[in-house]
Design a protein around this motif. Structure first.
Motif, PDB file in Angstrom:
ATOM      1  N   ASN A 249      -1.449 -10.755 -29.057  1.00 51.76           N
ATOM      2  CA  ASN A 249      -0.767 -11.591 -29.688  1.00 51.76           C
ATOM      3  C   ASN A 249       0.598 -11.116 -30.295  1.00 51.76           C
ATOM      4  N   GLY A 250       1.468 -12.292 -30.542  1.00 53.20           N
ATOM      5  CA  GLY A 250       2.594 -11.752 -31.145  1.00 53.20           C
ATOM      6  C   GLY A 250       2.702 -12.593 -32.677  1.00 53.20           C
ATOM      7  N   ILE A 251       3.910 -12.444 -33.229  1.00 49.39           N
ATOM      8  CA  ILE A 251       4.267 -13.333 -34.468  1.00 49.39           C
ATOM      9  C   ILE A 251       5.453 -13.920 -34.153  1.00 49.39           C
ATOM     10  N   ASP A 252       5.568 -14.995 -34.810  1.00 49.75           N
ATOM     11  CA  ASP A 252       6.998 -15.725 -34.838  1.00 49.75           C
ATOM     12  C   ASP A 252       7.926 -15.061 -35.724  1.00 49.75           C
ATOM     13  N   TYR A 253       8.770 -14.195 -34.940  1.00 51.91           N
ATOM     14  CA  TYR A 253       9.812 -13.490 -35.789  1.00 51.91           C
ATOM     15  C   TYR A 253      10.932 -14.327 -36.425  1.00 51.91           C
ATOM     16  N   LEU A 388       0.465  -6.982 -37.832  1.00 48.31           N
ATOM     17  CA  LEU A 388       1.838  -7.114 -37.107  1.00 48.31           C
ATOM     18  C   LEU A 388       2.839  -7.676 -38.181  1.00 48.31           C
ATOM     19  N   MET A 389       2.550  -8.458 -39.127  1.00 46.46           N
ATOM     20  CA  MET A 389       3.295  -9.019 -40.203  1.00 46.46           C
ATOM     21  C   MET A 389       3.713  -7.767 -41.203  1.00 46.46           C
ATOM     22  N   SER A 390       2.646  -6.971 -41.388  1.00 48.61           N
ATOM     23  CA  SER A 390       3.014  -5.885 -42.410  1.00 48.61           C
ATOM     24  C   SER A 390       3.967  -5.011 -41.665  1.00 48.61           C
ATOM     25  N   LEU A 391       3.853  -4.674 -40.517  1.00 42.86           N
ATOM     26  CA  LEU A 391       4.749  -3.734 -39.769  1.00 42.86           C
ATOM     27  C   LEU A 391       6.242  -4.448 -39.681  1.00 42.86           C
ATOM     28  N   VAL A 409      -1.358  -0.336 -33.969  1.00 38.78           N
ATOM     29  CA  VAL A 409      -0.949   0.573 -35.102  1.00 38.78           C
ATOM     30  C   VAL A 409      -1.019   1.956 -34.632  1.00 38.78           C
ATOM     31  N   GLU A 410      -0.044   2.550 -34.459  1.00 38.94           N
ATOM     32  CA  GLU A 410      -0.013   3.977 -34.164  1.00 38.94           C
ATOM     33  C   GLU A 410      -0.218   5.012 -35.350  1.00 38.94           C
ATOM     34  N   ALA A 411      -1.237   5.836 -35.384  1.00 41.15           N
ATOM     35  CA  ALA A 411      -1.538   6.468 -36.297  1.00 41.15           C
ATOM     36  C   ALA A 411      -0.666   7.695 -36.560  1.00 41.15           C
ATOM     37  N   MET A 458       8.999  -1.054 -38.916  1.00 38.93           N
ATOM     38  CA  MET A 458       9.983  -2.174 -38.742  1.00 38.93           C
ATOM     39  C   MET A 458      10.953  -2.313 -37.345  1.00 38.93           C
ATOM     40  N   GLU A 459      10.969  -1.232 -36.553  1.00 33.60           N
ATOM     41  CA  GLU A 459      11.743  -1.291 -35.422  1.00 33.60           C
ATOM     42  C   GLU A 459      10.749  -1.874 -34.380  1.00 33.60           C
ATOM     43  N   LYS A 460       9.568  -1.740 -34.470  1.00 30.09           N
ATOM     44  CA  LYS A 460       8.515  -2.202 -33.460  1.00 30.09           C
ATOM     45  C   LYS A 460       8.941  -3.618 -33.110  1.00 30.09           C
ATOM     46  N   ASP A 461       8.467  -4.218 -31.965  1.00 28.69           N
ATOM     47  CA  ASP A 461       8.784  -5.629 -31.506  1.00 28.69           C
ATOM     48  C   ASP A 461       7.519  -6.064 -31.218  1.00 28.69           C
ATOM     49  N   PHE A 462       6.815  -6.839 -31.958  1.00 27.30           N
ATOM     50  CA  PHE A 462       5.543  -7.628 -31.674  1.00 27.30           C
ATOM     51  C   PHE A 462       5.893  -9.161 -31.687  1.00 27.30           C
TER      52      PHE A 462
END
Length: 478
Positions: A249-253, A388-391, A409-411, A458-462
Motif C-alpha cells: 500500500n501507499g499513503i496519500d502524500y 509509512l507515515m512515520s518514515l 523498513v530497511e534495518a 524521509m527521502e523514500k517514496d511510498f
C-alpha cells in the motif's frame, strides 16, 4: 480505455474503520486517467456524516430478489476528486451507528451488497472490464458474477481481482443459513468452493473464483502460504500461488506532508528537520504534560490496541523500558486490557508515559511529527500504514520483521551506513527491548548517524503512485 470498478465496504472520506478505507479512497486517483476509468461502489451507511449524505444525487432504483425476499436497491452517485463513487442504498441493511456489527447480520448485509453492486451495473452506462473486490465483505462478488454469466450476456468476460487486506477476517457463517440468504445454488457450497470446515466462508469463495488474488505486501503474500499466517487457508493460498501477488500500500502524500501539515506545531522538511522537527516535540510535551526536554528520546505508538499489534510484548517489558531515558506517547483504542495497561503506566510514570486512549486524526499527525522513533512490534502485519507515515515524518520506525513492515523498513546497518529504521525477527519481548535500546544508543551516542537514518526515511517514496503502477501492470496482464 480500461474500465475498473472497486467494490468495497468502506472508503475515505465517507466511512472508515481501518486501512482498507485509505486504500479504496486514495488509490483510484493515482491511475493514469487517459488509460483507466476507475470508479468505486460502496454501501450508503446511515452512519455516514450528513455532509456527505447531503451531496449524493439519486441515479436510479430497482427491486432485486435475495433468494425469497424482494429487496429495494437505490443507487446514488457523487463525483469526488475526479472519481465517481456509487452508493448502494437500502435502509434496512445499512442503518445502525457502525458500518459493521453483529457478524450474523453482516453476513446477510454484505450478501445483499455484493449482489446489488452487480445487479446495478446493466442499468448504469458503465460496464467494467475488471471488478476489484476488497476483503471478505465483497467475497461473494466473483461468485455471483459466475452465477450471473449463465443467463446474462452482459456479465460474460468481466474479470475479477480480490485483495486480501487481512486474512484473519473471512466472513464465516453456517452453510445452511448462507445458502438461504444468498439464494446461490447448492453447487457453490462444496469444499473446493465456498465451503470451509463445514461452514460457508465468503473470503474463501472470493479467492477461489477471482481471476487474480492480491494482498498488501509481497512478504505477506508469502507468509499466508504457511500455517502460522494462513488462518486455515494456507492450502488454498498455495494452490492459487500462480495468481497470487503482493502490492504494498501507499499513503496519500498530500495528506501526510510535514512541510504543509496544518495539524502540527511547526512544519519542516528533509532539508531543515534537524532544527525544526524538535519544536513539535516540545509542543507535544507541553500539551500532554510530559517533562519538557528537547533532548529526551520520544517513542510514539499510534494503533488499534489489540493482540495483533504486539502489545503483549510491550506489556512484558514496559517497566524495564521506563527505566531508560525515554518518553512514550500512545494513541489509540482497543482491548480493555491494553487500554488499562497504558493508563496504568501513565499513572506510574507521569513524566515519561502519556496514554491517549481515544482516536483523533490531528493528534496522530502530531505524534508522527513529534516523536523520534515509532514502535510497531506486530505479530503479523499485512501491510501497515503507520510505519509509512512515520518514515514520511522523519520518525524512525522500530518494527518486527513481518509482512509489510519487513518490505518497507530497511534495518539500520552501522557498518555500511544504510537503513531507514530498526527491526527484530522473533516475536520476543526481550529481543524487542534490545532493539529499542540499540536505537536509543544510536540516538544518544551517534546523533549524526541517527539523522542520516531520518533523512533516508524521509527521502523514500511510498506514495500511491508506485502502487498504482503495479496495479496497472496487474490489470494489463489479465
Amino acid at each position: 480505455m480500461k474500465k475498473v470498478l472497486f467494490v468495497s465496504s468502506e472508503s475515505v472520506p465517507f466511512i472508515k474503520t481501518g486501512g482498507l478505507a485509505d486504500v479504496v479512497g486514495s488509490l483510484p486517483k493515482y491511475f493514469d486517467k487517459n488509460k483507466y476509468d476507475v470508479r468505486v461502489m460502496l454501501p450508503k451507511y446511515m452512519c455516514m456524516k450528513d455532509e456527505w449524505k447531503d451531496k449524493l444525487s439519486y441515479r436510479l432504483h430497482f427491486y432485486m430478489d435475495l433468494n425469497w425476499r424482494q429487496q429495494y436497491v437505490g443507487l446514488l452517485e457523487l463525483q469526488y476528486e475526479g472519481i465517481t463513487f456509487y452508493f448502494i442504498d437500502n435502509e434496512y441493511y445499512f442503518n445502525g451507528s457502525q458500518p459493521y456489527g453483529d457478524i450474523a447480520y453482516d453476513i446477510e448485509k454484505f450478501a445483499f451488497f455484493s449482489k446489488a453492486a452487480l445487479s446495478a451495473l446493466p442499468l448504469l452506462d458503465f460496464r467494467p472490464d475488471i471488478i476489484h473486490c476488497h476483503d471478505w465483505q465483497t467475497g461473494l462478488v466473483p461468485i455471483y458474477l459466475d452465477n450471473f454469466r449463465y443467463n446474462n450476456e452482459f456479465f460474460r468476460g468481466i474479470k475479477t481481482v480480490i485483495t486480501i487486506h487481512n486474512l484473519k477476517f473471512q466472513g464465516i457463517w453456517d452453510k445452511k443459513t448462507v445458502m438461504d440468504i444468498t439464494g446461490l445454488p447448492a453447487y457453490y457450497f462444496s469444499p473446493d468452493k465456498l465451503e470451509a470446515y463445514d461452514d460457508a466462508n465468503y473470503l474463501k469463495g472470493g479467492i477461489v473464483y477471482a481471476d487474480r488474488v492480491t494482498t498488501v505486501s509481497s512478504s505477506y503474500a508469502e507468509e499466508i502460504k504457511t500455517p502460522f499466517y494462513g488462518e486455515k487457508l494456507e492450502g488454498l493460498m498455495q494452490a492459487r500461488s500462480n495468481c497470487l501477488s503482493g502490492i504494498v500500500n501507499g499513503i496519500d502524500y498530500g495528506d501526510f506532508n510535514p512541510a504543509t501539515d496544518t495539524n502540527i506545531a511547526r512544519t519542516y522538511s528533509v532539508e531543515n528537520f534537524r532544527k525544526e522537527k524538535v519544536k513539535n516535540k516540545m509542543a507535544l510535551q507541553e500539551e500532554l504534560g510530559l517533562e519538557r526536554d528537547p533532548h529526551r528520546m520520544m517513542i510514539g505508538i499510534v494503533s488499534r490496541l489489540t493482540d495483533q499489534k504486539g502489545f503483549d510484548l510491550i506489556d512484558c517489558v514496559m517497566d524495564e523500558l521506563c527505566q531508560d531515558a525515554v518518553q512514550i506517547v500512545v494513541l489509540g483504542t482497543g482491548d480493555e486490557r491494553y487500554e488499562n495497561m497504558f493508563r496504568h503506566f501513565a499513572w506510574k510514570y507521569p513524566d515519561k508515559v502519556s496514554a491517549q486512549i481515544y482516536y483523533s486524526e490531528p493528534m496522530s499527525h502530531k505524534i508522527y511529527a513529534s516523536c523520534d522513533a515509532f514502535l510497531m512490534p506486530s505479530l503479523f502485519e499485512p501491510c501497515g500504514l503507520s510505519q509509512l507515515m512515520s518514515l514520511r515524518y522523519g520518525t524512525v520506525p522500530i518494527v518486527r520483521e513481518t509482512g509489510g513492515l519487513k518490505d518497507t523498513v530497511e534495518a539500520y546497518n552501522e557498518y555500511e551506513k544504510t537503513g531507514t529504521g530498526f527491526s527484530f525477527t522473533n516475536y520476543n519481548a526481550h529481543e524487542m527491548l534490545a532493539t529499542v535500546r540499540y536505537a536509543e544508543q544510536i540516538y544518544y551516542d551517534k546523533k549524526r548517524d541517527w539523522n542520516k537514518i531520518v533523512e533516508r526515511g524521509m527521502e523514500k517514496d511510498f506514495s500511491w503512485k508506485n502502487s498504482a503502477k503495479l496495479y496497472e501492470e496487474l490489470y494489463e496482464n489479465m
